[in-house]
Design a protein around this motif. Structure first.
Motif, PDB file in Angstrom:
ATOM      1  N   UNK A 147      60.360  17.461  67.581  1.00  0.00           N
ATOM      2  CA  UNK A 147      60.041  17.461  66.150  1.00  0.00           C
ATOM      3  C   UNK A 147      59.961  18.859  65.555  1.00  0.00           C
ATOM      4  N   UNK A 148      59.581  19.836  66.359  1.00  0.00           N
ATOM      5  CA  UNK A 148      59.541  21.217  65.870  1.00  0.00           C
ATOM      6  C   UNK A 148      60.965  21.679  65.547  1.00  0.00           C
ATOM      7  N   UNK A 149      61.903  21.411  66.464  1.00  0.00           N
ATOM      8  CA  UNK A 149      63.305  21.797  66.245  1.00  0.00           C
ATOM      9  C   UNK A 149      63.902  21.049  65.060  1.00  0.00           C
ATOM     10  N   UNK A 150      63.594  19.764  64.944  1.00  0.00           N
ATOM     11  CA  UNK A 150      64.106  18.971  63.819  1.00  0.00           C
ATOM     12  C   UNK A 150      63.592  19.554  62.509  1.00  0.00           C
ATOM     13  N   UNK A 151      62.317  19.923  62.492  1.00  0.00           N
ATOM     14  CA  UNK A 151      61.740  20.529  61.295  1.00  0.00           C
ATOM     15  C   UNK A 151      62.459  21.805  60.906  1.00  0.00           C
ATOM     16  N   UNK A 152      62.765  22.637  61.905  1.00  0.00           N
ATOM     17  CA  UNK A 152      63.475  23.892  61.629  1.00  0.00           C
ATOM     18  C   UNK A 152      64.885  23.634  61.114  1.00  0.00           C
TER      19      UNK A 152
END
Length: 179
Positions: A147-152
């Motif tokens: 989810x962190x990567x998706x957010x970025x």
């Protein structure tokens, strides 16, 4: 002796860096099908996927000097394809479904045996999801982004990514149960 996977196709990549076009074609042949599948999952349209894959290879070969084996060439190229796909969708103004005023607190749930679903139904269900939900499902479940990567990548917060995933998963189950 253990081989570092990051250096897969290193000789071919180095030949490409030196400007050998036949090596570029070899790399293209090795990765075009996988990258096309990623583009097709992200965009849902054969022609758009073909265009994005071609643009991605052109971009990759132009910027090959910046590739420094921090990952495999395939992972680096995959990231280019995904970013170009997302930028294409943003340009078409297909937005992530907006988050409501409140946040959801999610828990990881282990699926029960009775919840086993036919893979064909899942594929059909994903294809029927709204575009924003489809993006989150593809990035999280299929491409393996957290989810962190998706957010970025999407320019959203981690909590928005989580809530969108939760909603997308719920909607996907509704669609599958109707099939």
């Amino acid at each position: 002796m253990k081989t570092d996977i990051r250096y897969t196709h290193q000789a071919l990549v180095e030949k490409c860096k030196s400007g050998r076009s036949s090596s570029q074609y070899e790399l293209y042949e090795l990765y075009v099908d996988a990258m096309y599948n990623i583009g097709l999952r992200m965009l849902g349209n054969k022609e758009d996927a073909e265009d994005i894959v071609q643009e991605s290879f052109v971009s990759a070969f132009k910027n090959l000097s910046s590739f420094n084996y921090e990952s495999t060439f395939g992972a680096w190229l995959k990231r280019i394809v995904i970013n170009k796909s997302i930028n294409y969708l943003k340009a078409k103004r297909i937005a992530v479904v907006p988050m409501e005023e409140h946040e959801f607190h999610l828990k990881d749930e282990a699926p029960q045996e009775s919840e086993a679903v036919d893979l064909k139904k899942v594929k059909v269900g994903i294809s029927k999801l709204p575009s924003g939900y489809k993006q989150i499902i593809n990035l999280y479940l299929i491409e393996g982004y957290d989810h962190i990567e998706i957010g970025e990548v999407l320019g959203i917060t981690t909590s928005t990514s989580k809530s969108q995933y939760h909603r997308a998963k719920k909607k996907l189950l509704e669609i599958i149960n109707e099939l």
